[in-house]
Design a protein around this motif. Sequence first.
Motif, PDB file in Angstrom:
ATOM      1  N   MET A   1       0.839  -1.189   0.000  1.00 32.72           N
ATOM      2  CA  MET A   1       0.000   0.000   0.000  1.00 32.72           C
ATOM      3  C   MET A   1       0.876   1.241   0.000  1.00 32.72           C
ATOM      4  O   MET A   1       1.935   1.278   0.629  1.00 32.72           O
ATOM      5  CB  MET A   1      -0.866   0.031   1.259  1.00 32.72           C
ATOM      6  CG  MET A   1      -1.741  -1.172   1.393  1.00 32.72           C
ATOM      7  SD  MET A   1      -3.432  -0.661   1.403  1.00 32.72           S
ATOM      8  CE  MET A   1      -4.162  -1.989   2.289  1.00 32.72           C
ATOM      9  N   VAL A   2       0.354   2.250  -0.669  1.00 35.56           N
ATOM     10  CA  VAL A   2       1.077   3.512  -0.716  1.00 35.56           C
ATOM     11  C   VAL A   2       0.948   4.208   0.634  1.00 35.56           C
ATOM     12  O   VAL A   2      -0.117   4.233   1.239  1.00 35.56           O
ATOM     13  CB  VAL A   2       0.471   4.395  -1.813  1.00 35.56           C
ATOM     14  CG1 VAL A   2       0.916   5.828  -1.651  1.00 35.56           C
ATOM     15  CG2 VAL A   2       0.861   3.883  -3.177  1.00 35.56           C
ATOM     16  N   LEU A   3       2.061   4.736   1.117  1.00 32.32           N
ATOM     17  CA  LEU A   3       1.976   5.611   2.279  1.00 32.32           C
ATOM     18  C   LEU A   3       1.747   7.021   1.753  1.00 32.32           C
ATOM     19  O   LEU A   3       2.628   7.621   1.154  1.00 32.32           O
ATOM     20  CB  LEU A   3       3.264   5.537   3.106  1.00 32.32           C
ATOM     21  CG  LEU A   3       3.515   4.200   3.783  1.00 32.32           C
ATOM     22  CD1 LEU A   3       4.816   4.237   4.571  1.00 32.32           C
ATOM     23  CD2 LEU A   3       2.377   3.856   4.711  1.00 32.32           C
ATOM     24  N   LYS A   4       0.559   7.512   1.977  1.00 29.83           N
ATOM     25  CA  LYS A   4       0.169   8.743   1.297  1.00 29.83           C
ATOM     26  C   LYS A   4       1.043   9.920   1.689  1.00 29.83           C
ATOM     27  O   LYS A   4       1.282  10.811   0.895  1.00 29.83           O
ATOM     28  CB  LYS A   4      -1.284   9.054   1.627  1.00 29.83           C
ATOM     29  CG  LYS A   4      -2.229   8.278   0.760  1.00 29.83           C
ATOM     30  CD  LYS A   4      -3.644   8.765   0.937  1.00 29.83           C
ATOM     31  CE  LYS A   4      -4.566   7.966   0.042  1.00 29.83           C
ATOM     32  NZ  LYS A   4      -5.917   7.941   0.557  1.00 29.83           N
TER      33      LYS A   4
ATOM     34  N   ILE B   1     -13.438  -5.128  -8.007  1.00 34.47           N
ATOM     35  CA  ILE B   1     -14.748  -4.504  -7.823  1.00 34.47           C
ATOM     36  C   ILE B   1     -15.637  -5.070  -8.925  1.00 34.47           C
ATOM     37  O   ILE B   1     -15.408  -4.819 -10.107  1.00 34.47           O
ATOM     38  CB  ILE B   1     -14.656  -2.980  -7.962  1.00 34.47           C
ATOM     39  CG1 ILE B   1     -13.730  -2.430  -6.897  1.00 34.47           C
ATOM     40  CG2 ILE B   1     -16.028  -2.366  -7.862  1.00 34.47           C
ATOM     41  CD1 ILE B   1     -13.433  -0.974  -7.066  1.00 34.47           C
TER      42      ILE B   1
ATOM     43  N   ARG C   1     -12.779   0.976  -1.964  1.00 32.73           N
ATOM     44  CA  ARG C   1     -12.099  -0.315  -2.090  1.00 32.73           C
ATOM     45  C   ARG C   1     -10.635  -0.197  -2.446  1.00 32.73           C
ATOM     46  O   ARG C   1      -9.791  -0.860  -1.861  1.00 32.73           O
ATOM     47  CB  ARG C   1     -12.823  -1.169  -3.133  1.00 32.73           C
ATOM     48  CG  ARG C   1     -14.226  -1.563  -2.716  1.00 32.73           C
ATOM     49  CD  ARG C   1     -14.185  -2.722  -1.739  1.00 32.73           C
ATOM     50  NE  ARG C   1     -13.555  -3.868  -2.344  1.00 32.73           N
ATOM     51  CZ  ARG C   1     -14.190  -4.677  -3.170  1.00 32.73           C
ATOM     52  NH1 ARG C   1     -15.451  -4.491  -3.458  1.00 32.73           N
ATOM     53  NH2 ARG C   1     -13.561  -5.691  -3.693  1.00 32.73           N
TER      54      ARG C   1
ATOM     55  N   LYS D   1      -7.714   1.262  -1.921  1.00 36.19           N
ATOM     56  CA  LYS D   1      -7.112   2.219  -0.999  1.00 36.19           C
ATOM     57  C   LYS D   1      -5.633   2.392  -1.268  1.00 36.19           C
ATOM     58  O   LYS D   1      -4.993   1.500  -1.730  1.00 36.19           O
ATOM     59  CB  LYS D   1      -7.323   1.752   0.422  1.00 36.19           C
ATOM     60  CG  LYS D   1      -8.779   1.880   0.782  1.00 36.19           C
ATOM     61  CD  LYS D   1      -9.008   1.501   2.214  1.00 36.19           C
ATOM     62  CE  LYS D   1     -10.475   1.721   2.525  1.00 36.19           C
ATOM     63  NZ  LYS D   1     -10.834   1.319   3.835  1.00 36.19           N
TER      64      LYS D   1
END
Lengths: 473, 623
Positions: free
Chosen positions: A218-221, A455, A471, A473
């Motif tokens: 996941m990207v660390l925003k 999805i 979904r 994220k």
Amino acid sequence: MAQQPLPSSVQPTDVYGGDEVSAIVLDPGYINTRAGFAGEEMPKQVLPSFYGHITSSNRDVFGDQAMYPRADFEIRNYMNRDSVVEDWDAATKIWEHALVNRLGIPRPTPPSKNGLNNKPKPAAEGEDVEMADEADLDETENYEKPMAENPLLMTEAAWNSPKQREKAIEICMENWACPAFWLSKTPVLAAFAAGKATALVLDVGGSNTSVTAIFDGMVLKRSVQRSPVGGVWLSSQIRSLFEASEPKVEVVPTFMVENKKPVEAGQPADARLKTFDFQISPSFRAYEEERVLKEFKESVVEVWRGPGRYLAPGNEDYAKNLPGRVFEMPDGSNQMWREQRFKVAEGMWDDNAAFPSATEEGKITKAQTVPGLIKAALDSIDVDVRPALLANVVVTGSTSLLPGFTDRLNHELTAMFPSVKVKLHAAGLSSERRFGAWIGGSILGSLGTFHQMWISRKEYEENGPGIVEKRCK
Amino acid sequence: MTSRDVHDVLNLPSDHSGAPRPSKKQKTSAPRPNLKGLAREVQNLGGDNPIAIVPEVNFFKKRRFATRKPVAKWELKAFTNSARGDDGALVLRHWKRRTDDGAPPVEGAQDGDGQQQRGGGEGTPASEKREEKPEDSAFAKYNVKVVVPHYTEDQYHSNLQNNDWTKEETDYLLELAKDFDLRWTLIWDRYDFTPKPPGGGGDAANGKDTSTAVVPTPKQRSMEDLKARYYEVAAKMMAVQKPAQYMTRPEFELYEMMQNFDPEQERKRKQFALNTLSRSKDEAREEESLLLEVKRILARTERFNEERRELYNRLDYPATDSDINSFKTSAGLQNLLQTLMSTDKNKKRKSIMPGEGVSPSNNSGVPNSAVSETNPANRRESIAASATSNNHHHHARRDSDARTPATPADPTPTSAAAAAANKKKGGGAQQQPERRKLTQQEEQVYGVSYHDRLGSGPTFRYEKINKLYSHKSGQQQLRITNALSELDLPPRLVMPTAAVTAQFEVLWGAVTALVDLRKMSDRLDGEIKIEEAKKAERDRAKGIAAEMEGEKEKGEGGGGDGAAAAAGEGGKAGEKTGEGGQTKEDGEKKRPESSGSLTAAGHKRSASVLSAASDKSSKRQKK
């Protein structure tokens, strides 16, 4: 010794966790748009994100082969310099062109024509007629929904806005009737392509350079950092170099040259230029000039490998003694490039070394250089993950293919973090570096465990386009 | 025979470059492992570079007749994924080998989903058959979800209130924790809680109004804040669902860990990590070298200890200062052999316990720090600066643990006297073999307690008390019994559970200590009184002399009378109080401070009275 090929009786799912559902991966970028089937190692279709627009007939043409000089012809791009889709109509068309016309997604033969329903059924004739009618309806519907069989995995920039994302799923679901959709961020996929779930991804692309921390897929925003220091910016630097050099170097695109004669190095060109009986639009000329600059980038420009910066005392003199490279312009003029070829790319690392840019957006600050981006990205995230990220630095993007880029990056990083183990992961194969995000998408889309993430159409119909925000994220 | 032999025979230079290499081109991968006979000999000729033996092939490719089975059939099969949790709404299709046992799929079943559904609508049996549910994905089982605590509104209000956190924010946090599977880096990264405007639902419905209203700025939460809150909630909900004493071991550990989470410490640790990250190369190198040094020192200590232990083991041979004449016969030798063997056996057993070799040195007064160093369990502590004191305490505690049957609630001795007593006997308990030390929590969880060595056969717990009684003199026994009966305790416990016995023992110890003290104080009192009496006698003698002188001088002035009268009065008053004590039997007035004025007569009487009084006073104190 290579692994034994698997006998066909073995179910491949047990071996590598793959489960291919003929998903399609679409990876739009500022320079290129990549499309292909998930599970393959390269995108089948790579076509420029630039497209031609014929103003007289108000028609769009796509693909490299359509880009030749013609009347009333403009070059446009459906993406903007932020790698975000700007013109959605054109985007839809160009994607459809890539997926349907060029990728050749097999359309299911309508049941009325596939020969399976031809069995004579003497009993219930009325029903048969109805069936046929419905089949016809189906046929037209199928035609309108070209991708009803293929789930679509699309990529986006890490800074894409929710509106853009919703638009993407809308097009996929409404226009193409995909059964399933997923939107993934390019740095995540690039990390996957390198086989990492946690990584610091440095993506040096065409219009942007971005640094993104990926943690567990996941990207660390907070870590997302980007700057315009990419291929296009580098071209502008080359232009500045040409302007500054003595004598000035003119960029004459290939299409304008009718014939040329060989000349000595540094001599003016001796070539006859074509004349056109129509106006060549500036956008087309710029596009063609960009091609020349791209070639120059690929064959001449090199990154100063370090240690230390190029401007550090002694380095420039050393660079002057290195063997130079000759580049011949399309019009035949040629020149030896020595230390300049290092200097041109030095702006990526050292803002003081950048050529003064004519435009405002060409100027860069210290924070926009590659080390600045990495530093900012790491400073904005938790200290516990920093060592893990530095041990997994993934370098991707075509501009990172400049010779010496990874060496320099390694030097910069070890100088910046002396006590941490820094490990770069830059694919050796140039195509893997160019299509990093697409390859990651190809891996992801063909994973058996990924199918629970899609999805589905039903979810889209129930929740509307907002579901993509929930979904993906 | 190897290639070298061949080279020797052929008189070739020994390096391989000179020799022509046969059939290099066609190399197979590896020689077969177990060749026999001639084949192996031939294989060995190759030496390090095994000769490839390639069968001669004089045809290009054999047609494959090996399997006469028909071509494997694959089909495009629809499947669902139950991990999606949408009841198979998404049907994807992949190529699967057709299984032989199943009926061949009906053609047309593979046309799009719409087709299938339509078939179901018709309701003909044939279509129903092919309407079989698509199989579930083999990957659905890998779907794992993290479990986050749940709470109801009531539970929140009764347990989880926190001034810093609203319920909405807590909900939001738990939602994120679930979404990101407790990956705190991500949770913190995505944490973006915007509290609802205070207006409530009515305002929110208006939409536009709320945007202009003042929105309270969301609090900046650090990762430690988030973790602390989550662990707080999780630990409390865990305890609500299952009280701590019923938890299994891993549960209890988790519970403990979550309860003891200290955000401040975590913050400090991060700060430290940050510093470590930013240190320069030289600093890093220095630290590394220091670490290496420490490791070296540790290794040396260990080796040293090992040698020392071995030495002790060696020194611990059976004593042979007796007459050796008995060993001069063969029978004697046999005898000696047996003795040696038995001691050898002992030694073997001893060497298993590392503490053992040390004990002689401990008894002979080697400083305690050296002892603790030889004890591997304590080595780490011995490195610390406070080695000696630390270890001493450690030993004392362990001994006391071992000696007193520890109650689960309080394994450390309550009275200082008991601790002192245990410490005195510490040397003996050292002999106990090392075994894994349980922490206090673990003891609590397992219900572990330590006992004295038990005799063979069943014993009653109260017998231990009886044993203690029997060591005391009759008078003391009586006093102790008196004290206990004063406290309404029967001399024999009615329900001697381990805890009760232990508690009783503590009480008993206290009573004995008091009785002992009283005895001591009595003795001192007696001595003081004797001395007082002696002094009074002397004074009186002096006083008589003075009186005589005073009487002589009385004619001159009565000023000196006062002192003598005072002395006389003092003597009288002492007698009076002594009598009063006898009659009233009031302990308080008989305290030693008043005894200063006692006369010798009073002292004579006091022996029995005092003891009674002291009993009383001790009782009163207890009350």
